[in-house]
Design a protein around this motif. Sequence first.
Motif, PDB file in Angstrom:
ATOM      1  N   THR A 160       0.829  -0.940   0.034  1.00 61.88           N
ATOM      2  CA  THR A 160      -0.012  -0.377   0.281  1.00 61.88           C
ATOM      3  C   THR A 160       0.958   1.522   0.193  1.00 61.88           C
ATOM      4  O   THR A 160       1.437   1.415   0.787  1.00 61.88           O
ATOM      5  CB  THR A 160      -0.710   0.272   1.608  1.00 61.88           C
ATOM      6  OG1 THR A 160      -1.625  -1.203   1.512  1.00 61.88           O
ATOM      7  CG2 THR A 160      -1.898   0.863   0.757  1.00 61.88           C
ATOM      8  N   GLN A 184       1.023   5.265  -0.432  1.00 67.07           N
ATOM      9  CA  GLN A 184      -0.156   7.675  -0.990  1.00 67.07           C
ATOM     10  C   GLN A 184       0.960   7.922  -1.632  1.00 67.07           C
ATOM     11  O   GLN A 184       1.754   9.152  -1.084  1.00 67.07           O
ATOM     12  CB  GLN A 184      -0.370   7.847   0.589  1.00 67.07           C
ATOM     13  CG  GLN A 184      -1.692   8.852   0.108  1.00 67.07           C
ATOM     14  CD  GLN A 184      -1.321   9.154   1.709  1.00 67.07           C
ATOM     15  OE1 GLN A 184      -1.191   8.081   2.618  1.00 67.07           O
ATOM     16  NE2 GLN A 184      -2.542   9.998   1.981  1.00 67.07           N
ATOM     17  N   GLY A 234      -4.973   9.648  -1.717  1.00 66.77           N
ATOM     18  CA  GLY A 234      -5.607   9.162  -0.920  1.00 66.77           C
ATOM     19  C   GLY A 234      -4.738   7.408  -1.006  1.00 66.77           C
ATOM     20  O   GLY A 234      -3.901   8.092  -2.368  1.00 66.77           O
ATOM     21  N   ALA A 235      -4.919   7.031  -0.132  1.00 67.69           N
ATOM     22  CA  ALA A 235      -3.690   5.346  -0.386  1.00 67.69           C
ATOM     23  C   ALA A 235      -4.839   4.337  -1.125  1.00 67.69           C
ATOM     24  O   ALA A 235      -5.793   4.253  -1.365  1.00 67.69           O
ATOM     25  CB  ALA A 235      -4.213   5.314   1.237  1.00 67.69           C
ATOM     26  N   TRP A 273      -1.201   2.151  -7.734  1.00 66.68           N
ATOM     27  CA  TRP A 273      -0.326   3.155  -8.191  1.00 66.68           C
ATOM     28  C   TRP A 273       0.749   2.530  -9.742  1.00 66.68           C
ATOM     29  O   TRP A 273       0.610   3.914  -9.833  1.00 66.68           O
ATOM     30  CB  TRP A 273       0.776   3.488  -7.229  1.00 66.68           C
ATOM     31  CG  TRP A 273       1.529   4.223  -7.225  1.00 66.68           C
ATOM     32  CD1 TRP A 273       1.862   5.650  -7.301  1.00 66.68           C
ATOM     33  CD2 TRP A 273       3.390   3.802  -7.593  1.00 66.68           C
ATOM     34  NE1 TRP A 273       2.919   5.324  -7.610  1.00 66.68           N
ATOM     35  CE2 TRP A 273       3.611   4.890  -7.609  1.00 66.68           C
ATOM     36  CE3 TRP A 273       4.024   2.868  -7.417  1.00 66.68           C
ATOM     37  CZ2 TRP A 273       5.688   4.906  -7.288  1.00 66.68           C
ATOM     38  CZ3 TRP A 273       5.479   2.520  -7.271  1.00 66.68           C
ATOM     39  CH2 TRP A 273       6.032   3.291  -7.372  1.00 66.68           C
TER      40      TRP A 273
END
Length: 305
Positions: A278, A280, A285-286, A292
Motif C-alpha cells: 500500500t 500514498q 489517498g492510500a 499506483w
Amino acid sequence: MRLVFAGTPAVAVPSLRALAEGPHEIAAVVSRTDAPLGRKRVLTPSPVAQAADELGLPTIKADRLDAEATGRITALRPELGVIVAYGGLVREPLLSAPTHGWINLHFSLLPRWRGAAPVQRALMAGDRETGAAVFQLVAELDAGDVFAEERYTVPENASAGEVLDALAEIGAPLLARVVDGIAGGTAIAKPQVGEPTLAPKLTLADGALDFAQDAESLLALIAGVTPEPGAHTTFEGARLKVLRATASAAPPVPPGRVVASGREILVGTATTPLRLETVQPAGKGAMDAGSWFRGIRTENPVLGS
C-alpha cells in the motif's frame, strides 16, 4: 485511594477505564488541551478527555504541568498520581505531592527504550519482544524502580500502532493491579537492571527510506514509523508514502528500482526486494501498489529519485 490520572492519547484510555472500574476514587483526570483536528481544524478534546467526560470524571486540561496545574492537582490532595502517555513531565513539587508519589505505565521493558517513543524505537531496532512496565516516577527520565512488567512478542509485520494498541490493553490490568497493591501495602518495586537505551520522539526525517539498505532494516523502519510519522520516499521529485510493505523471496532487484513480477510490485534493496502493498502518492489517498504502478508512465521507475 484517591487518585489523579494523567494521560492524553487513545492508548491511555484502557488504563483510565480499568481504574474507573476499580475501588479507587479518581479525583481528576489531567489531559492536554483540545487540539484542532481534520480539514476544518475543529478543536477536539483528547481521547482521554473524552473518556473522562463519558465516565463523569472532572478534567484538568493543561499542556504543561506548570504552577497553575500543580496548584489545582495538589489542592485535590491525591494519595497517588498515575500517568500514561500524558505528553509532559512531572517535576517537583508536583512529583512529591501525592502521598505515594506518581507511577507510570510505560510501553517497554525498562531500562530498554526510555523516552517518548519506546514502541517505535523497539521496532525500528528489530526487537521481537517488548512489553509494558509500571514504575515509580522519579526526576530522571523513566529511571524509577519497577513494580511489575508484562512481556509481549511482536507479531510478524506488526506496525508500531498495532503493537501500541496491544500493549495498551495488556498494560491496563497490569497498572490496576499495581495500584491495588500500593493501596494494600503489598506492592514492591525493584531497581531497573541492565544498560539503558533511549527512545527519543520521532521526526519526519526518521521515516525516510534509503533503499541502499538491506530489506530487513527497511522493514523494521517501516514498522516502527507506521502510522506516525510514516515511511516515505520520493518518486519523480514528489513524496511517496509507503504504508505497508512485506518481505519477498524474489531475485534481487537494483536498489530503489520498481518492477512488476506477476501480481507483485517489488522495489529493490541491498539484499532481497520488498513487496510494496500500500502506498500514498502526494495529494492522493492510500492505494494498493499495483494500482499506483499501473498509473505511472515512467519506464524503469526508481524510488528515491
